[in-house]
Design a protein around this motif. Structure first.
Motif, PDB file in Angstrom:
ATOM      1  N   MET A  65      44.180  -8.362  56.137  1.00 38.65           N
ATOM      2  CA  MET A  65      43.349  -7.235  56.519  1.00 38.65           C
ATOM      3  C   MET A  65      41.868  -7.655  56.742  1.00 38.65           C
ATOM      4  O   MET A  65      41.502  -8.644  56.319  1.00 38.65           O
ATOM      5  CB  MET A  65      43.490  -6.132  55.232  1.00 38.65           C
ATOM      6  CG  MET A  65      44.922  -5.648  55.436  1.00 38.65           C
ATOM      7  SD  MET A  65      45.281  -4.577  53.960  1.00 38.65           S
ATOM      8  CE  MET A  65      44.388  -3.203  54.162  1.00 38.65           C
ATOM      9  N   ARG A 108      36.734  -4.485  55.892  1.00 42.58           N
ATOM     10  CA  ARG A 108      36.604  -2.775  55.878  1.00 42.58           C
ATOM     11  C   ARG A 108      37.780  -2.637  55.210  1.00 42.58           C
ATOM     12  O   ARG A 108      37.865  -1.824  54.173  1.00 42.58           O
ATOM     13  CB  ARG A 108      36.253  -2.744  57.186  1.00 42.58           C
ATOM     14  CG  ARG A 108      35.872  -0.737  57.053  1.00 42.58           C
ATOM     15  CD  ARG A 108      35.551  -0.329  58.522  1.00 42.58           C
ATOM     16  NE  ARG A 108      33.971  -0.697  58.758  1.00 42.58           N
ATOM     17  CZ  ARG A 108      33.648  -1.492  59.504  1.00 42.58           C
ATOM     18  NH1 ARG A 108      34.414  -2.254  60.469  1.00 42.58           N
ATOM     19  NH2 ARG A 108      32.350  -1.651  59.973  1.00 42.58           N
ATOM     20  N   ASP A 109      39.053  -2.927  55.892  1.00 38.67           N
ATOM     21  CA  ASP A 109      40.017  -2.522  55.436  1.00 38.67           C
ATOM     22  C   ASP A 109      40.316  -2.787  53.883  1.00 38.67           C
ATOM     23  O   ASP A 109      41.160  -1.768  53.099  1.00 38.67           O
ATOM     24  CB  ASP A 109      41.525  -2.868  56.245  1.00 38.67           C
ATOM     25  CG  ASP A 109      41.376  -2.002  57.827  1.00 38.67           C
ATOM     26  OD1 ASP A 109      40.945  -1.080  57.808  1.00 38.67           O
ATOM     27  OD2 ASP A 109      41.984  -2.654  58.746  1.00 38.67           O
ATOM     28  N   ARG A 158      38.571  -0.293  52.122  1.00 40.93           N
ATOM     29  CA  ARG A 158      39.396   1.017  52.126  1.00 40.93           C
ATOM     30  C   ARG A 158      40.412   1.221  50.975  1.00 40.93           C
ATOM     31  O   ARG A 158      40.495   2.354  50.452  1.00 40.93           O
ATOM     32  CB  ARG A 158      40.110   1.251  53.460  1.00 40.93           C
ATOM     33  CG  ARG A 158      39.293   1.552  54.579  1.00 40.93           C
ATOM     34  CD  ARG A 158      39.782   1.606  56.049  1.00 40.93           C
ATOM     35  NE  ARG A 158      40.441   2.854  56.192  1.00 40.93           N
ATOM     36  CZ  ARG A 158      41.566   2.625  56.955  1.00 40.93           C
ATOM     37  NH1 ARG A 158      41.311   1.919  58.046  1.00 40.93           N
ATOM     38  NH2 ARG A 158      42.218   3.952  57.290  1.00 40.93           N
ATOM     39  N   ARG A 181      34.587   7.090  53.016  1.00 40.66           N
ATOM     40  CA  ARG A 181      34.055   6.154  53.909  1.00 40.66           C
ATOM     41  C   ARG A 181      32.616   5.535  54.143  1.00 40.66           C
ATOM     42  O   ARG A 181      32.222   4.407  54.128  1.00 40.66           O
ATOM     43  CB  ARG A 181      34.590   6.358  55.424  1.00 40.66           C
ATOM     44  CG  ARG A 181      36.139   5.967  55.607  1.00 40.66           C
ATOM     45  CD  ARG A 181      36.188   6.041  57.030  1.00 40.66           C
ATOM     46  NE  ARG A 181      37.865   5.344  56.966  1.00 40.66           N
ATOM     47  CZ  ARG A 181      38.152   5.157  58.194  1.00 40.66           C
ATOM     48  NH1 ARG A 181      37.438   4.806  59.243  1.00 40.66           N
ATOM     49  NH2 ARG A 181      39.541   4.770  58.271  1.00 40.66           N
ATOM     50  N   LYS A 231      34.759  -6.278  60.514  1.00 39.89           N
ATOM     51  CA  LYS A 231      36.098  -5.989  61.141  1.00 39.89           C
ATOM     52  C   LYS A 231      37.179  -7.326  61.174  1.00 39.89           C
ATOM     53  O   LYS A 231      38.164  -7.202  61.698  1.00 39.89           O
ATOM     54  CB  LYS A 231      36.016  -5.353  62.646  1.00 39.89           C
ATOM     55  CG  LYS A 231      35.189  -6.502  63.355  1.00 39.89           C
ATOM     56  CD  LYS A 231      34.869  -5.713  64.749  1.00 39.89           C
ATOM     57  CE  LYS A 231      34.214  -6.622  65.629  1.00 39.89           C
ATOM     58  NZ  LYS A 231      33.828  -5.972  66.899  1.00 39.89           N
ATOM     59  N   LEU A 288      48.224   1.868  54.278  1.00 41.32           N
ATOM     60  CA  LEU A 288      47.502   1.134  54.856  1.00 41.32           C
ATOM     61  C   LEU A 288      47.807  -0.319  54.666  1.00 41.32           C
ATOM     62  O   LEU A 288      47.978  -1.212  55.794  1.00 41.32           O
ATOM     63  CB  LEU A 288      45.923   1.290  54.145  1.00 41.32           C
ATOM     64  CG  LEU A 288      44.956   0.453  54.576  1.00 41.32           C
ATOM     65  CD1 LEU A 288      44.593   0.813  56.283  1.00 41.32           C
ATOM     66  CD2 LEU A 288      43.643   0.964  53.937  1.00 41.32           C
ATOM     67  N   LYS A 344      49.412  -2.621  58.273  1.00 39.91           N
ATOM     68  CA  LYS A 344      48.451  -3.744  58.606  1.00 39.91           C
ATOM     69  C   LYS A 344      49.097  -5.205  58.604  1.00 39.91           C
ATOM     70  O   LYS A 344      48.637  -6.225  58.874  1.00 39.91           O
ATOM     71  CB  LYS A 344      47.280  -3.924  57.979  1.00 39.91           C
ATOM     72  CG  LYS A 344      46.331  -2.601  58.122  1.00 39.91           C
ATOM     73  CD  LYS A 344      45.565  -2.792  59.309  1.00 39.91           C
ATOM     74  CE  LYS A 344      44.591  -1.601  59.450  1.00 39.91           C
ATOM     75  NZ  LYS A 344      43.896  -1.573  60.717  1.00 39.91           N
TER      76      LYS A 344
END
Lengths: 312, 274
Positions: free
Chosen positions: A96, A99-100, A103, A113, A130, B13, B17
């Motif tokens: 990932m 950023r993810d 999250r 966010r 990213k 999530l 992914k």
């Protein structure tokens, strides 16, 4: 009320007495609000295990602890929402993006966010947010871990070896971030074996050896806890040999400037008389201000395979 | 409710992914599509062969009871075991999730996988019937089809919970997959060994977890007419009749094993350090 309070906290691995390992042995300490608390110890001394118990990933086998005054499971879970912590190496999902990954941490911490973007900016990762975590350098991984730690604007920040693997620039950045956080009144619990780093950064310190706390207090208290003297003589080998037989000497160490001796008392005249009696005439005798490193080495002597481990 | 929504969000999530997840689901969907296209083409070529509801439910649900079992178990392990080797589960707990909630999140994943691997063959298969020239019956689904559907769901739940338990115990994807498949082989070998013994002992093997799962996913267990036809065919050839445990007994056994596996996983999560 202390932010962290441990009472004889103990962790033993293994059930059979003969084969079990006592990683943390009746550790008691308190961290008050606003302190930058350094938790020092050689590798394998029980630092990470102690922190692991505080953050809920390791079950204690004895003793107890409180976080923000809470000690029951429900209270601790609520208290941990006021904590930001990172342990050892940063652990994120490699597939990932940065950023993810944030999250996920943000969802757990109940953060929106905008705060993710703020934290990415703060640690200088906004441009690489990213990209996949697997492509990050160690320094970037550490910074992402720091961003995750700060997501919920925690009152208590626990950092376990945050400068591990960083280059001098990275270390400096981490130190600056810690200073900024401390300036904002955050309580910081910093585990490290980078002694000069801790001496510069921390207000309070505890030194742990083989799972036990061997010294604690303000950095000043710990550093001035013993008397140290720097000696020189024509025959340094004979000087060291004689000092090893001196009952008041708690440690004897060669340095670039001469021989450093930690003493149980500040009676330098008695030391001089003793050495003269051994046929050693000093060319130099002066009180020496101990550094945290001196105290640390005295207290954890024998725990290192080599001095390079301290330096690393 | 808020906790449930958080757990659902983070697991969605993590899963969305994960490329390995999409590869597994893609392969599974492709297998179902090939099987459905074959059914439709056969119906187009041979008018006496039908591909329509409700007669084609056994063919459609085979996808959910056969290959789905292994896909669900593999995906479950791929989505859980690496949380230990990557130490991300540990980080989730450091971030504020309790170990119990981390476990609950994985039970949600299990439920999601059961639904996914049950729904995929149904959607593809039922979609295929729209392109088939065969005429459908007066009712879309019969009680026997519902029994097979329930059996397939329990079958997936049983195997998925075994995968979840192995992930929690072994804590590494490769070895967990190895143990799962080794267990299937060992159970069958033990079953064959025991089958040489007395009738009473032989009966015990029918209650072994994988055997329960296999029987629940066997269409003959749910379609008495098909079983009768099969046994008549076997009788003509001098073969002994096929016998299965009652569906209700199999369902209770599957639920009991599922509960045991989930409790073991829960205790392991709670007691062991991360």
């Amino acid at each position: 009320m202390p932010i962290i309070q441990t009472h004889e906290l103990t962790k033993r691995y293994g059930r059979r007495a003969a084969k079990s390992v006592l990683a943390v042995d009746q550790v008691s300490f308190a961290v008050e609000e606003g302190q930058v608390f350094g938790f020092l110890g050689p590798n394998g001394s029980g630092k990470t295990t102690t922190i692991g118990m505080l953050v809920g990933i390791i079950n204690p086998t004895g003793g107890s602890f409180q976080l923000f005054g809470a000690s029951d499971p429900k209270g601790l879970l609520a208290a941990r929402s006021r904590v930001g912590a990172t342990l050892e190496t940063p652990n994120f999902y490699p597939y990932m993006s940065g950023r993810d990954n944030l999250r996920i941490a943000a969802a757990i911490k109940g953060v929106g966010r905008p705060r993710i973007e703020e934290c990415l900016e703060l640690v200088g990762l906004a441009d690489r947010a990213k990209h996949r975590f697997a492509t990050y350098s160690l320094g970037m991984k550490q910074r992402l871990a720091l961003a995750a730690t700060m997501l919920n604007d925690p009152e208590l920040i626990i950092l376990d070896e945050p400068a591990n693997g960083l280059d001098p620039q990275g270390m400096r950045e981490i130190r600056e971030i810690i200073h900024i956080l401390a300036g904002r009144g955050k309580t910081i619990f910093l585990s490290s074996h980078l002694l000069w780093e801790v001496e510069r950064t921390c207000s309070h310190v505890a030194i742990v050896r083989k799972g036990r706390i061997v010294a604690s207090g303000t950095v000043e208290e710990v550093v001035s806890g013993g008397t140290s003297v720097l000696l020189r003589a024509a025959d340094e080998d004979a000087l060291v040999a004689a000092l090893e037989g001196y009952p008041e000497a708690t440690s004897v160490r060669r340095s670039d400037d001469g021989v450093l001796v930690s003493l149980g008392s500040d009676d330098f005249a008695a030391l001089n008389r003793y050495l003269a009696g051994q046929g050693i005439h000093l060319s130099h005798l002066a009180p020496h201000r101990q550094s945290l490193e001196d105290v640390f080495i005295d207290l954890t002597r024998g725990d290192f395979d080599s001095m390079t481990e301290i330096a690393s | 409710m808020k906790t449930l929504s958080v757990l659902l969000r983070i697991e969605l999530l993590k899963t969305a992914k994960r490329r390995a997840f999409w590869v597994a689901v893609g392969i599974f969907a492709a297998i179902q599509t090939i099987s459905t296209v074959d059914g439709v083409r056969t119906a187009q070529r041979y008018p006496n062969m039908t591909f329509a509801l409700p007669d084609s439910w056994p063919d459609i649900l085979f996808g959910a009871s056969g290959p789905a079992l292994f896909f669900a178990a593999v995906v479950m392990i791929l989505l859980f075991a690496p949380e230990f080797s990557w130490r991300t589960g540990r980080q989730n707990v450091i971030d504020g999730l309790s170990k119990e909630r981390l476990y609950a999140a994985k039970v949600i994943v299990l439920a999601g996988l059961v639904l996914l691997f049950l729904a995929t063959p149904i959607v593809i298969g039922v979609g295929g019937t729209l392109f088939s020239p065969s005429e459908g019956g007066p009712e879309i689904i019969r009680s026997t089809d519902l029994s097979f559907l329930g059996g397939s769901a329990l079958n997936l739940l049983l195997f998925g919970s075994a995968a979840l338990m192995l992930s929690a115990l072994v804590r590494s994807a490769g070895p967990a997959l190895g143990v799962l498949f080794l267990y299937v082989i060992i159970e069958q070998a033990i079953g064959e060994l025991i089958a040489r013994g007395s009738e009473t002992i032989r009966g015990v093997t029918e209650y072994f977890p994988f055997n329960v799962a296999q029987d629940l996913g066997e269409n003959l267990v749910h379609y008495p007419e098909a079983l009768a036809a099969q046994n008549a065919f076997r009788a003509e050839r001098g073969l002994p009749p096929l016998e299965f445990l009652d569906v209700k007994v199999l369902a209770i056994a599957a639920l009991a094993y599922t509960a045991i596996f989930l409790v073991i996983a829960f205790l392991s999560m709670r007691k062991r350090d991360l």
